[in-house]
Design a protein around this motif. Structure first.
Motif, PDB file in Angstrom:
ATOM      1  N   ASP A  49       0.824  -1.212   0.000  1.00  0.00           N
ATOM      2  CA  ASP A  49       0.000   0.000   0.000  1.00  0.00           C
ATOM      3  C   ASP A  49       0.858   1.261   0.000  1.00  0.00           C
ATOM      4  O   ASP A  49       0.565   2.223  -0.717  1.00  0.00           O
ATOM      5  CB  ASP A  49      -0.942   0.013   1.203  1.00  0.00           C
ATOM      6  N   LEU A  50       1.913   1.268   0.795  1.00  0.00           N
ATOM      7  CA  LEU A  50       2.788   2.435   0.864  1.00  0.00           C
ATOM      8  C   LEU A  50       3.521   2.654  -0.461  1.00  0.00           C
ATOM      9  O   LEU A  50       3.618   3.784  -0.949  1.00  0.00           O
ATOM     10  CB  LEU A  50       3.780   2.285   2.016  1.00  0.00           C
ATOM     11  N   LEU A  51       4.015   1.589  -1.063  1.00  0.00           N
ATOM     12  CA  LEU A  51       4.704   1.709  -2.349  1.00  0.00           C
ATOM     13  C   LEU A  51       3.762   2.216  -3.438  1.00  0.00           C
ATOM     14  O   LEU A  51       4.136   3.059  -4.249  1.00  0.00           O
ATOM     15  CB  LEU A  51       5.322   0.368  -2.745  1.00  0.00           C
ATOM     16  N   VAL A  52       2.532   1.723  -3.463  1.00  0.00           N
ATOM     17  CA  VAL A  52       1.552   2.195  -4.451  1.00  0.00           C
ATOM     18  C   VAL A  52       1.271   3.677  -4.236  1.00  0.00           C
ATOM     19  O   VAL A  52       1.199   4.449  -5.194  1.00  0.00           O
ATOM     20  CB  VAL A  52       0.253   1.363  -4.398  1.00  0.00           C
ATOM     21  N   ALA A  53       1.136   4.097  -2.991  1.00  0.00           N
ATOM     22  CA  ALA A  53       0.875   5.510  -2.704  1.00  0.00           C
ATOM     23  C   ALA A  53       2.030   6.390  -3.192  1.00  0.00           C
ATOM     24  O   ALA A  53       1.808   7.461  -3.758  1.00  0.00           O
ATOM     25  CB  ALA A  53       0.638   5.712  -1.215  1.00  0.00           C
ATOM     26  N   VAL A  54       3.268   5.945  -3.018  1.00  0.00           N
ATOM     27  CA  VAL A  54       4.426   6.722  -3.458  1.00  0.00           C
ATOM     28  C   VAL A  54       4.523   6.730  -4.980  1.00  0.00           C
ATOM     29  O   VAL A  54       4.710   7.781  -5.602  1.00  0.00           O
ATOM     30  CB  VAL A  54       5.723   6.165  -2.819  1.00  0.00           C
ATOM     31  N   LEU A  55       4.373   5.574  -5.609  1.00  0.00           N
ATOM     32  CA  LEU A  55       4.542   5.480  -7.059  1.00  0.00           C
ATOM     33  C   LEU A  55       3.373   6.066  -7.844  1.00  0.00           C
ATOM     34  O   LEU A  55       3.477   6.295  -9.038  1.00  0.00           O
ATOM     35  CB  LEU A  55       4.791   4.022  -7.462  1.00  0.00           C
ATOM     36  N   SER A  56       2.266   6.333  -7.165  1.00  0.00           N
ATOM     37  CA  SER A  56       1.134   6.976  -7.836  1.00  0.00           C
ATOM     38  C   SER A  56       1.077   8.475  -7.543  1.00  0.00           C
ATOM     39  O   SER A  56       0.181   9.159  -8.013  1.00  0.00           O
ATOM     40  CB  SER A  56      -0.176   6.317  -7.397  1.00  0.00           C
ATOM     41  N   GLY A  57       2.015   8.976  -6.744  1.00  0.00           N
ATOM     42  CA  GLY A  57       2.058  10.393  -6.444  1.00  0.00           C
ATOM     43  C   GLY A  57       1.148  10.820  -5.303  1.00  0.00           C
ATOM     44  O   GLY A  57       1.030  12.007  -5.017  1.00  0.00           O
ATOM     45  N   GLN A  58       0.514   9.874  -4.625  1.00  0.00           N
ATOM     46  CA  GLN A  58      -0.355  10.209  -3.506  1.00  0.00           C
ATOM     47  C   GLN A  58       0.445  10.573  -2.262  1.00  0.00           C
ATOM     48  O   GLN A  58      -0.063  11.271  -1.384  1.00  0.00           O
ATOM     49  CB  GLN A  58      -1.281   9.033  -3.182  1.00  0.00           C
TER      50      GLN A  58
END
Length: 136
Positions: free
Chosen positions: A40-49
């Motif tokens: 979840d944290l990696l997705v948030a970072v890689l999506s710009g969130q």
């Protein structure tokens, strides 16, 4: 003489039974696995969130440098549907290490992400490698 650990009284339910573990988490509440939290944290970072520096204390070695390179390209930024973790799998090659993969979905697009977690001497999990596959 070692310092004594702070005393925490167990919370009690109305019937007098303990309703929470000593760390304050209610009994019977499943705790997220490190693979779930990191995906979840990696997705948030890689999506710009979230900014890349959100991973600074959660990464080790070359993983942070790789995250910077990946995040600059914004590989999971989308218009419309936010990317979400659809599925996670993992393999434990040795004690204290987890190699995980996640399927990331955004609308009708599906991407693959792989990452490695290693447990440090302080017993905290840190991301030590991350890779992102292309759209399908």
């Amino acid at each position: 003489m070692p310092a004594a650990a702070p005393f925490r009284a167990a919370r009690r339910a109305p019937d007098g039974t303990a309703s929470a573990r000593p760390d304050g988490v209610p009994r019977g509440v499943p705790q997220p696995r490190p693979t779930d939290r990191f995906a979840d944290l990696l997705v948030a970072v890689l999506s710009g969130q979230r900014p890349v520096h959100a991973m600074l204390r959660h990464s080790a070695g070359q993983a942070y440098d790789e995250l910077i390179r990946l995040a600059e390209r914004g590989p999971l930024r989308t218009r419309g549907a936010r990317p979400v973790v659809r599925d996670i799998g993992w393999f434990v090659p040795r004690e204290g290490a987890i190699e995980a993969f996640a399927r990331i979905g955004a609308g009708d697009r599906l991407r693959a992400m792989a990452f490695r977690l290693e447990r440090g001497r302080d017993l905290r999990w840190r991301c030590t490698a991350v890779e992102l596959g292309g759209p399908r």
